[in-house]
Each structure stands twice: as structure tokens, then as C-alpha cells.
Scaffold this active site. Structure first.
Site, PDB file in Angstrom:
ATOM      1  N   ASP A  13      92.819 122.604   1.410  1.00 11.60           N
ATOM      2  CA  ASP A  13      91.495 122.151   0.988  1.00 11.60           C
ATOM      3  C   ASP A  13      90.558 121.882   2.163  1.00 11.60           C
ATOM      4  O   ASP A  13      89.694 121.003   2.092  1.00 11.60           O
ATOM      5  CB  ASP A  13      91.603 120.894   0.111  1.00 11.60           C
ATOM      6  CG  ASP A  13      92.472 121.127  -1.102  1.00 11.60           C
ATOM      7  OD1 ASP A  13      92.477 122.268  -1.606  1.00 11.60           O
ATOM      8  OD2 ASP A  13      93.153 120.184  -1.536  1.00 11.60           O
ATOM      9  N   LYS A  16      88.482 126.597   3.168  1.00 12.98           N
ATOM     10  CA  LYS A  16      88.749 128.001   3.491  1.00 12.98           C
ATOM     11  C   LYS A  16      87.912 128.931   2.628  1.00 12.98           C
ATOM     12  O   LYS A  16      87.372 129.924   3.105  1.00 12.98           O
ATOM     13  CB  LYS A  16      90.248 128.324   3.281  1.00 12.98           C
ATOM     14  CG  LYS A  16      91.161 127.510   4.165  1.00 12.98           C
ATOM     15  CD  LYS A  16      92.623 127.766   3.844  1.00 12.98           C
ATOM     16  CE  LYS A  16      93.056 127.272   2.484  1.00 12.98           C
ATOM     17  NZ  LYS A  16      93.030 125.822   2.303  1.00 12.98           N
ATOM     18  N   GLY A  40      93.063 126.460  -4.723  1.00  9.73           N
ATOM     19  CA  GLY A  40      91.770 126.320  -5.395  1.00  9.73           C
ATOM     20  C   GLY A  40      90.730 126.456  -4.306  1.00  9.73           C
ATOM     21  O   GLY A  40      90.587 125.570  -3.475  1.00  9.73           O
ATOM     22  N   HIS A  41      90.063 127.602  -4.261  1.00  4.34           N
ATOM     23  CA  HIS A  41      89.118 127.875  -3.181  1.00  4.34           C
ATOM     24  C   HIS A  41      87.697 127.881  -3.738  1.00  4.34           C
ATOM     25  O   HIS A  41      87.381 128.657  -4.639  1.00  4.34           O
ATOM     26  CB  HIS A  41      89.445 129.217  -2.518  1.00  4.34           C
ATOM     27  CG  HIS A  41      90.778 129.199  -1.808  1.00  4.34           C
ATOM     28  ND1 HIS A  41      91.287 130.281  -1.145  1.00  4.34           N
ATOM     29  CD2 HIS A  41      91.691 128.205  -1.647  1.00  4.34           C
ATOM     30  CE1 HIS A  41      92.468 129.952  -0.608  1.00  4.34           C
ATOM     31  NE2 HIS A  41      92.727 128.698  -0.916  1.00  4.34           N
ATOM     32  N   GLN A 224      96.607 127.192   1.002  1.00  5.40           N
ATOM     33  CA  GLN A 224      97.273 125.960   1.439  1.00  5.40           C
ATOM     34  C   GLN A 224      96.901 125.694   2.913  1.00  5.40           C
ATOM     35  O   GLN A 224      95.830 126.090   3.346  1.00  5.40           O
ATOM     36  CB  GLN A 224      98.786 126.019   1.242  1.00  5.40           C
ATOM     37  CG  GLN A 224      99.236 125.981  -0.213  1.00  5.40           C
ATOM     38  CD  GLN A 224      99.047 127.288  -0.968  1.00  5.40           C
ATOM     39  OE1 GLN A 224      99.530 128.319  -0.571  1.00  5.40           O
ATOM     40  NE2 GLN A 224      98.333 127.245  -2.070  1.00  5.40           N
TER      41      GLN A 224
END
Ligand code: GDP
Ligand code: IMO
Ligand code: MG
Length: 429
Positions: A13, A16, A40-41, A224
């Protein structure tokens, strides 16, 4: 530089998604090489937010997006994501989105085991995302996984699922006290996914290598973060894949000579979702302030992220492990309004100061951060476009990061929006 890997240097988080979306404009192809929908991007373009769990964050720039063999893919989530993007007017044809035939499928029993196992662990749980990531990688390693190529061969698929489900149901019912799953229901559900996704499935090693051969630029999008890596992270409080830049090669099927740079994304402070040690964690009102101002809620599970000061021991560890050539600092705006800001430059352990990240969680748990304190700033920097225009104390903070890590800062992000970013040095030249 032509082919760059973007990785997280902390516990995920870091931002990225934003950096990948921004840099994708200089590339032809964006490739995910590990992880699954535990990621979750977030991308914010023209005030509109997109959160991507599986589709690479180059999709909004219209780039060719690849899901590499190192990934574990939940087909239902992928189809939902494709449909969601289509509804927003973004076309996802097979020539735009390609899935490795060797990527592993997340099956319903992977999710069921993930969730039930965490429940059984109670206090000792890892705090996984519950998406079946660990159990899917376990099957891959134990050679009982199911790949996309199997999904396209119905008889092979049926045989594999029928055999493995016997073992999984035994484990689910007898050991985890969870419900058994029905093979017919799984076969019928997955045959629909096969129809829907078949045209996207291909040998992506060939696609990516051909692109590189013809001079195209490729961006590899890590998921990650370094300290969630299965080998080098805070084991066992990690994810089940190799999150490091080196895995861009294995997780895609390219040779290491093609990687020309590694951009390490560093959040201006530290966050962590899930359990595990966190030396610079702030359990006071400053931590709460950062959590609120930074809207630190997991993009996948919505859980509150734990917050703390920037830990440069971790970042330096990540720089070495990944061969980071430049840094992208994100969420710098969030630190505005604090009287002073701490940077962790060492750990005090057993009366000594250590400057390397320890492997033992007992040692890490007993480490107390050694801080360098810097003056804060009150100015709102979220619309600053030039490095020179940043307030003196902000520049000072950035300068100390560069000095301590001995790594240049290429990018500074001052807001969630794609354009609210200062590019000091474009890694793509
Ligand atoms: P990722 O998993 O590394 O892609 O990061 P996430 O998307 O899970 O979390 C990063 C969060 O920070 C998202 O909500 C982004 O929109 C947001 N974000 C990214 N860069 C900035 C920034 O510079 N400032 C602020 N305030 N938010 C940012
Ligand atoms: P992105 O790509 C933050 C964490 C989980 C848990 C541990 C194991 O958005 O940075 P898993 O479901 O992978 O078995 O969970 O890893 N985790 C993440 N934390 N960002 C992520 O991804 C994460 N993916 C997994 O919270 O502690
Ligand atoms: Mg995330």
C-alpha cells in the site's frame, strides 16, 4: 532505461498503483508477476478513483496489460474487474489483456481454507486478506495446483478438481470444521469462466520477450511489499509469493538482462495491514492523525491500516534486496501539519544500535526505534508541481531520505491524483 520494475519497499500500500498508472504513459506494456487479488492498487484520474486487484495499473493508459505466470488469479474477480472497467468505457479485448496459461487459478476451496484456517488460528492469525492466496500457492508448490491451461482442457480440469477436492473437503470438514464443497457446482461455475476468459489466455513469456525484442518498453508492477515477501519479509506475517524485483523475471518468463531499473515506492511514513511486528508503529494521537489524514484503510479489505513513522532500516533493506535504483516517495502531503517528524535510522536492541533489519521476530519485536527528528511543515503541498516550489522543511525531509538511503529520489507524490506528482527524474528517461 527501457524495462523497469516497480516494487513496494514497506508492507504494501505504498502507492504503487498511482506510480504505475503515472509511468505507464511512457511504456507499451504493464505486467503483474506475482500475487493475486490480495492486492488493491488505487489510481485517481480526473478526480475519479479506480481500484484494481488483478488487472495491471496500466489499463487506464490503454497499455497492453499482462497477468504473468507467477500470479494466482481468481477468475470471478477478474471477470468482475473487466466488466467494471468496460462499464466505465475502458475496452478490455484479448489483445489488451493477456493471462499466462501457467498462472494458477484460485479455487473456491482456497478461499474457504484461507478463511477457516485464520478462524482456527484465533489470536495467532496472520490477518490474511481471505482471498485464498496462501492456499493457492501451497497447491502450486505441492504440485496439485490448477493452471489456466488446465481450465481450457475440460477433461483435465474435471479430473484435477475431482481428485483434489476429496482431500480439500476432508481437511475443511474434519480439521477446520468448515463446510465441504460440491464438485459439480465448481465444474459448472468454472466452465463459464473458461468460456469468458479463454481468448485472453496465452504464453505471455513469448508476448513480453517479443515486445522487448522489438524495442518496446515494459513496466513490471509489483504487488504487496518487500517486507511481505515470503523469503525476506517478516515471516510468517507475510504473503505467500516473492514480491521482490527479481521475481519479475521468474513470474513472467524473461531473462534478468532485460531489467534496466528498479523503482522503489516508499510511503513517507509506514503502514501495515494485518498482524506482525512494526517497530515504528504509533499507538498515539499522531498515529491516529496520520491514519485519518492519509485515509489509511485497506483498498482490498477495508481494514484500518496501522500507522507509524518512516522506517529507513526497512527501506534500506528493500533497496538492497531489490536492487532499487531510484525512489518514488508518496503521500508526503499527509505529514503536513505536524510540528516535528521522526525518521527511524536504527534499532536499539540489547543496549546496542543495529542498522540491519533482523530475521528473528523475537529480536525485531524487542527492537526500539532510534529516531532522527526533523522539523515539520504547515504548508499544503498537494498542488505543488515543481521540486523547487516545495517548502524548505519538505526538501530537508527528502534530502535526509536520500542521504540516509544513498538512493536518489526520482518521484514525489503529493496527492492521490495522477497529475499531482513531481517527477524529478523520469526513470524511463
Ligand atoms: P498500492 O497497493 O501500493 O497501490 O497502494 P494503495 O492504492 O493500496 O494505497 C495507497 C492510497 O494512497 C490510495 O488510496 C491512493 O489513492 C493514495 N495515494 C497515493 N499517493 C498519494 C499521495 O501522494 N497523497 C495522498 N494523500 N494519497 C495518495
Ligand atoms: P498491495 O499490492 C498490504 C497482507 C495481509 C496479511 C498478509 C498475508 O495492495 O500493496 P495474504 O492474503 O496475502 O495471504 O495476506 O499480507 N497483504 C497486504 N497488505 N497491501 C497488500 O497488497 C497486501 N497483500 C497482502 O494484510 O497481513
Ligand atoms: Mg494496496
Amino acid at each position: 532505461m527501457s524495462n523497469i520494475v516497480i516494487i513496494g519497499t514497506q508492507w504494501g500500500d505504498e502507492g504503487k498503483g498511482k506510480i504505475v498508472d503515472l509511468l505507464a504513459q511512457y511504456t507499451d506494456m504493464v505486467v503483474r508477476f506475482q500475487g493475486g487479488n490480495n492486492a488493491g492498487h488505487t489510481m485517481v484520474v480526473n478526480g475519479k478513483q479506480f481500484i484494481s486487484h488483478l488487472v495491471p495499473s496500466g489499463i487506464l493508459q490503454g497499455k497492453i496489460c499482462i497477468l504473468g505466470n507467477g500470479m494466482v488469479v481468481d477468475p470471478a474477480v477478474l471477470i468482475d474487474e473487466i466488466d467494471h472497467l468496460k462499464n466505465q468505457g475502458i475496452t478490455i479485448e484479448p489483445d489488451i489483456l493477456k493471462i499466462s496459461e501457467k498462472a494458477h487459478l484460485i479455487m473456491p476451496y482456497h478461499r474457504a481454507i484461507d478463511v477457516a484456517r485464520e478462524a482456527v488460528k484465533g489470536q495467532r492469525k496472520i490477518g490474511t486478506t481471505g482471498r485464498g492466496i496462501g492456499p493457492c500457492y501451497e497447491d502450486k508448490a505441492s504440485r496439485s495446483g490448477i493452471r489456466f491451461i488446465d481450465l481450457l482442457e475440460p477433461e483435465v480440469f474435471k479430473d484435477k478438481v475431482t481428485t483434489i477436492l476429496e482431500e480439500k473437503n476432508f481437511y475443511l470438514e474434519r480439521y477446520l470444521s468448515a463446510e465441504a464443497l460440491d464438485v459439480t457446482a465448481i465444474l459448472s461455475e468454472y466452465s463459464k469462466y473458461a468460456q469468458r476468459l479463454a481468448a485472453h489466455v496465452t504464453d505471455v513469456s513469448i508476448t513480453v520477450n517479443n515486445a522487448i525484442k522489438s524495442g518496446k518498453r515494459v513496466l513490471f508492477e509489483g504487488a504487496q511489499g518487500t517486507h511481505l515477501d515470503i523469503d525476506h519479509g517478516t515471516y510468517p506475517y507475510v504473503t505467500s509469493s516473492s514480491t521482490l524485483s527479481g521475481n519479475a523475471c521468474c513470474g513472467t518468463g524473461i531473462g534478468p538482462q532485460h531489467i534496466s531499473g528498479v523503482e522503489g515506492v516508499v510511503k513517507a511514513y509506514t503502514t501495515r495491514v494485518g498482524a506482525g511486528p512494526f517497530p515504528t508503529e504509533l499507538s498515539d494521537e499522531i498515529g491516529e492523525k496520520i491514519q485519518k489524514k492519509g485515509a489509511e484503510f485497506g483498498a482490498t479489505t477495508g481494514r484500518k491500516r496501522r500507522c507509524g513513522w518512516l522506517d529507513l532500516i526497512m527501506v534500506k533493506n528493500a533497496i538492497r534486496l531489490n536492487g532499487v535504483t531510484g525512489l518514488a516517495i508518496t503521500k508526503l502531503d499527509v505529514l503536513g501539519g505536524l510540528e516535528s517528524i521522526n525518521i527511524c535510522t536504527g534499532y536499539r536492541y540489547n543496549g546496542k544500535v543495529i542498522d540491519e533489519f533482523p530475521a528473528s521476530l523475537t529480536v525485531l519485536g524487542a527492537c526500539r526505534p532510534v529516531y532522527e527528528t526533523l522539523p515539520g511543515w504547515n504548508e499544503d503541498i498537494s498542488h505543488v508541481q515543481q521540486y523547487e516550489a516545495l517548502p524548505k522543511n519538505v526538501k530537508n525531509y527528502l534530502k535526509r531520505i536520500e542521504e540516509i538511503t544513498e538512493t536518489p529520489i526520482d518521484i514525489v507524490s503529493v496527492s492521490p491524483g495522477r497529475d499531482q506528482t513531481i517527477i524529478i527524474n523520469n526513470p524511463f528517461g
